[in-house]
Design an enzyme around this catalytic site. Structure first.
Site, short mmCIF file in Angstrom:
data_model
loop_
_atom_site.label_atom_id
_atom_site.label_comp_id
_atom_site.label_asym_id
_atom_site.label_seq_id
_atom_site.Cartn_x
_atom_site.Cartn_y
_atom_site.Cartn_z
N SER A 1 -4.96 -6.50 0.31
CA SER A 1 -5.02 -5.08 0.01
C SER A 1 -6.35 -4.64 -0.60
CB SER A 1 -3.84 -4.70 -0.88
OG SER A 1 -3.76 -3.31 -1.03
N HIS A 2 -6.29 -4.16 -1.84
CA HIS A 2 -7.47 -3.59 -2.49
C HIS A 2 -8.27 -4.65 -3.25
CE1 HIS A 2 -3.85 -3.68 -4.81
NE2 HIS A 2 -4.59 -3.80 -5.90
N ARG B 1 -0.64 -13.70 -2.50
CA ARG B 1 -2.07 -13.44 -2.68
C ARG B 1 -2.68 -14.51 -3.54
NH1 ARG B 1 -2.41 -7.04 -3.74
NH2 ARG B 1 -1.27 -6.52 -1.84
N ASP C 1 -3.46 1.19 3.45
CA ASP C 1 -2.20 1.84 3.07
C ASP C 1 -2.34 2.77 1.87
OD1 ASP C 1 -2.50 -0.23 1.29
OD2 ASP C 1 -0.52 -1.12 1.64
N ARG C 2 -3.44 2.64 1.10
CA ARG C 2 -3.61 3.54 -0.05
C ARG C 2 -4.51 4.71 0.30
NH1 ARG C 2 -4.17 0.04 -5.59
NH2 ARG C 2 -2.27 -1.16 -5.28
N LYS D 1 3.33 2.39 3.04
CA LYS D 1 2.55 3.54 2.64
C LYS D 1 1.40 3.67 3.62
CE LYS D 1 0.48 0.74 -0.98
NZ LYS D 1 1.23 0.05 -2.01
N LYS E 1 1.49 -11.42 4.22
CA LYS E 1 2.83 -10.89 3.94
C LYS E 1 3.60 -10.75 5.24
CE LYS E 1 1.21 -6.10 3.81
NZ LYS E 1 1.19 -4.82 3.14
N ASP F 1 -7.90 2.05 1.17
CA ASP F 1 -8.18 0.72 0.61
C ASP F 1 -8.39 -0.35 1.68
OD1 ASP F 1 -5.56 0.49 1.48
OD2 ASP F 1 -5.04 -0.93 -0.10
N GLU G 1 3.91 6.24 -4.78
CA GLU G 1 3.68 5.52 -6.02
C GLU G 1 2.42 6.06 -6.68
OE1 GLU G 1 4.87 1.20 -6.16
OE2 GLU G 1 3.88 1.31 -4.22
N THR H 1 8.56 -0.76 -8.90
CA THR H 1 7.23 -0.78 -8.30
C THR H 1 7.23 -1.63 -7.03
OG1 THR H 1 6.20 -0.49 -10.43
CG2 THR H 1 4.85 -1.51 -8.72
N ASP I 1 -6.60 -2.57 3.30
CA ASP I 1 -5.73 -2.65 4.48
C ASP I 1 -5.21 -1.29 4.92
OD1 ASP I 1 -4.20 -2.45 2.16
OD2 ASP I 1 -2.49 -3.45 3.07
C1 G1P Z 1 0.31 -2.72 -7.34
C2 G1P Z 1 0.80 -1.32 -7.59
C3 G1P Z 1 2.07 -1.06 -6.81
C4 G1P Z 1 1.81 -1.34 -5.32
C5 G1P Z 1 1.25 -2.73 -5.15
C6 G1P Z 1 0.85 -3.00 -3.71
O1 G1P Z 1 1.28 -3.66 -7.77
O2 G1P Z 1 1.02 -1.10 -8.96
O3 G1P Z 1 2.46 0.27 -7.00
O4 G1P Z 1 3.00 -1.22 -4.59
O5 G1P Z 1 0.09 -2.90 -5.96
O6 G1P Z 1 -0.13 -2.12 -3.26
P1 G1P Z 1 1.20 -4.41 -9.20
O7 G1P Z 1 -0.13 -5.11 -9.23
O8 G1P Z 1 1.25 -3.33 -10.24
O9 G1P Z 1 2.39 -5.31 -9.21
ZN ZN Z 2 -3.25 -1.86 0.38
#
Ligand code: G1P
Ligand code: ZN
Length: 544
Positions: A113-114, A22, A282-283, A377, A126, A278, A364, A345, A280
Site C-alpha cells: 500500500s502506502h 507486509r 485505494d487511498r 476502497k 494479500k 497511494d 475510513e 479499522t 496501490d
Molecule cells: C491503516 C489504516 C486503516 C486502513 C489500513 C489499510 O491500518 O489505519 O484505516 O484500512 O491502513 O490501508 P493500521 O496501520 O492503522 O492498522
Molecule cells: Zn493502499
C-alpha cells in the site's frame, strides 16, 4: 511440464495484519518465504480446479519476481486461468473490479500500500475473495494456521512468462491472460459518473486540476481517465510513471508525504482541485485551492451529495465508517434517514455490509473511501466523485465544504501517529491505558465529562462474528472522542495512533486550525496515556 514438490519448514511470522502480510523485501526474499505463504493461501481455499484467479500488484520492487512464482504455483495447484495486468500492474481497486467482473475465485494483490518500496523497503501480499474484497478474518486465520504446519509446496518447473505483452499464454494446462490493467476499471468508472459533465468542467478553460500519482500504480489509470477520456490537458497528472521505489518517496496521500501537491495547492496561482492516491491506488486525498478536506468530512460530503451522481441518484442504502473515523457522516445518515454502521479499522469489515445491501458508501479516516461498485476502497473513484459534484454544483471545493459545515456542523478531527515505537513499550502503554480507563467513567477532566470508555468490540450484523480489542475509546459528554490503537500494517516496531474529534455546530467557531480546536483533547490524550513516557517522543511523527 513437471510439477515439483519442494520440502519446506513453516515460518512463524506469517500472520496477516490489517490488510495482508507486509514485511521488508529482505524477509520476503528468504528462500521459500513467499512460496510458503502462497501455498498457505491456496490450501485454505475451496475447490481450485479450473477456477480463475486474478494476479497483479502496485509495481513495487519484487512485484515481477513474485508474480512469476505465483503463476507457477497457481498452475501446479490446478487453476484454469489467471488474469494478470500487463507489466504485473493492477491497482487494488482494479483487481477487485476484475475479480467481480470475471467471476474469479479470488485474487492475489502484491502491495504494501502506502509503505515505501525498493530493495530495503516493504513488500506485501494479500488475498481477496470472490466478492472482490479482502479476505475476512476466518480466511486470514485459516491461512495463518496453515502457514504454521506446511511441510512442502508445489510449483511448476517452467520458464518465466513475459509480462509486458498482451495476449494469452499457457503454463501447462493453465492459461495466463495478460490484460490491459486499465480497461475494465475505466469502463466501470464511466458507468458510475457523469463523464460528459466532468469533461465540460475539465475543458472549460477555467477549472484546473492536478492529480499526483506519486510514481505509484495510479499513473496509467489517471492518464487514461483524466487526460485521455475526460480531456484534461496533458500534464494534469504528475508523477504518473510507476517506479519500483516510487521515486524514493512515501506513496501516502496525506499532508506530510504528498508535500509536492500540497505546495502546489497552497501556493500562488494554485489550481482549483488537487488529488493524490497511494501506492496501490485505494487511498485518496482531496484538496481545494488553499484548502484541505479531512477524509472523514469527504465521506460525509460525498454522502450528502450522492444524488448528483448517476450511480447513486436513487438513494443510499446506508453508510459505514470505521470506528476511529469522525462522526460527520453519522449526521448525514440521520438526515437522510438511513443506517450508519461503525466497524473496526480495516476495509474487510465493510464487505459483509456491502454484500448484504445494507450500505452503499463507506470510508475510513485514513484516506479511504468507497462504495458498493467494488469491495475495496477506491482512490480514483473518490476523485471522480468529487469532480462530478464540482461539475454539478459549480462551486469551489471550499464553498462546498463550508456549506456542509453550516448545515451539519463541523467535526474537528486529527490523527497523531507515533511511529517506530519499541513494540514492548507500545504494548505497555496500551495495557496501562486499559487499566486506567476502567476508573474513568463519569469523571470530569478539566471541563470535559467522560461518558464512556471501552475497548471497542464489534459484532458483525450479518454473520455475527465478533472482533474484540479494536481500540480504546474515550467519549465525552459534548460528543468529543479520543481513540487509541496500535497499527496493524507497520513493518517495523509499533505505531501508536491517537484519533481526536470534537463537534462544533456554531458557524462562528468553525474556522480554527484543528490543532488549536483540539488542543484540550490533545493534552488529555497525552496525559492519560503517558505518551511521552512510554514512547520517549516529544511529539507525534505524523499529524494528519
Ligand atoms: C491503516 C489504516 C486503516 C486502513 C489500513 C489499510 O491500518 O489505519 O484505516 O484500512 O491502513 O490501508 P493500521 O496501520 O492503522 O492498522
Ligand atoms: Zn493502499
Amino acid at each position: 511440464m513437471p510439477i515439483q514438490t519442494i520440502p519446506t519448514r513453516p515460518f512463524a511470522d506469517q500472520k496477516p495484519g490489517t490488510s495482508g502480510l507486509r514485511k521488508k523485501v529482505s524477509i520476503f526474499r528468504q528462500p521459500h518465504y513467499l512460496e510458503n505463504f502462497v501455498q498457505a493461501i491456496f490450501d485454505s481455499l475451496p475447490e481450485k480446479q479450473g477456477q480463475t484467479l486474478v494476479v497483479g500488484g502496485d509495481g513495487r520492487y519484487y512485484n515481477r519476481q513474485a508474480i512469476q512464482i505465483i503463476l507457477k504455483m497457481a498452475a501446479a495447484t490446478g487453476f484454469g486461468r489467471v488474469l494478470v495486468g500487463r507489466g504485473g500492474i493492477l491497482s487494488t481497486p482494479a483487481a477487485s473490479c476484475l475479480i467481480r467482473k470475471y467471476a474469479a475465485l479470488g485474487g492475489i494483490i502484491l502491495s504494501a500500500s502506502h509503505n515505501p518500496g525498493g530493495p530495503q523497503a516493504d513488500f506485501g501480499i494479500k488475498y481477496n475473495t470472490e466478492n472482490g474484497g479482502p479476505a475476512p478474518e476466518q480466511v486470514t486465520e485459516a491461512i495463518f494456521a496453515r502457514s504454521k504446519s506446511l511441510s512442502a509446496y508445489k510449483i511448476l518447473q517452467a520458464e518465466d512468462l513475459e509480462l509486458d505483452r498482451l495476449g494469452v499464454f499457457r503454463l501447462d494446462t493453465m492459461t495466463v491472460e495478460i490484460i490491459d490493467p486499465v480497461n475494465d476499471y475505466a469502463q466501470l468508472m464511466e458507468s458510475l459518473f457523469d463523464f460528459d459533465r466532468i469533461r465540460e468542467l475539465l475543458t472549460n478553460g477555467q477549472f484546473r486540476m492536478v492529480m499526483d500519482s506519486l510514481h505509484a500504480v495510479t499513473g496509467p489509470y489517471a492518464h487514461r481517465l483524466f487526460e485521455q477520456r475526460l480531456g484534461a490537458p496533458l500534464g494534469t497528472v504528475h508523477n504518473g510513471e510507476p517506479l519500483e521505489d516510487f521515486g524514493g518517496g512515501h506513496p501516502d496521500p496525506n499532508l506530510v508525504y504528498a508535500h509536492e501537491l500540497v505546495d502546489i495547492l497552497f501556493g500562488e496561482h494554485a489550481p482549483d482541485f488537487g488529488a493524490a492516491s497511494d501506492g496501490d491506488g485505494d487511498r485518496n486525498m482531496i484538496l481545494g485551492r488553499h484548502f484541505f478536506i479531512t477524509p472523514s468530512d469527504s465521506l460525509a460530503i460525498l454522502a450528502a451529495n450522492a444524488h448528483l451522481v448517476p450511480a447513486y441518484r436513487s438513494g443510499l442504502a446506508g453508510i459505514a465508517r470505521s470506528m476511529p473515523t469522525s462522526q460527520a457522516c453519522d449526521r448525514v445518515a440521520a438526515h437522510l434517514g438511513i443506517d450508519c454502521y461503525e466497524t473496526p479499522t480495516g476495509w474487510k469489515f465493510f464487505g459483509n455490509l456491502l454484500d448484504a445491501g445494507r450500505i452503499t458508501l463507506c470510508g475510513e479516516e485514513s484516506f479511504g473511501t468507497g462504495s458498493n461498485h467494488i469491495r475495496e476502497k477506491d482512490g480514483l473513484w473518490a476523485i471522480l466523485f468529487w469532480l462530478n459534484i464540482l461539475a454539478a454544483r459549480q462551486q469551489s471545493v471550499e464553498e462546498i465544504v463550508r456549506h456542509h459545515w453550516r448545515v451539519y456542523g463541523r467535526n474537528y478531527y486529527s490523527r497523531h501517529d507515533y511511529e517506530n515505537v519499541d513494540s514492548d513499550r507500545a504494548n505497555a502503554l496500551m495495557e496501562n491505558l486499559y487499566s486506567t480507563i476502567k476508573t474513568l467513567n463519569g469523571k470530569l477532566i478539566g471541563n470535559h465529562q467522560i461518558t464512556y470508555c471501552d475497548d471497542f468490540s464489534y459484532t458483525d450484523p450479518v454473520d455475527y462474528s465478533v472482533s474484540r480489542n479494536q481500540g480504546i475509546r474515550i467519549g465525552f459528554s459534548d460528543g468529543s472522542r479520543i481513540v487509541f490503537r496500535l497499527s496493524g500494517t507497520g513493518t517495523q516496531g509499533a505505531t501508536l495512533r491517537v484519533y481526536l474529534e470534537r463537534y462544533e455546530p456554531k458557524v462562528s467557531n468553525q474556522n480554527f486550525d484543528p490543532q488549536i480546536a483540539l488542543k484540550h483533547l490533545i493534552h488529555i490524550a497525552e496525559d492519560l496515556a503517558q505518551i511521552r513516557y512510554y514512547t520517549g517522543m516529544e511529539k507525534p511523527t505524523v499529524i494528519t
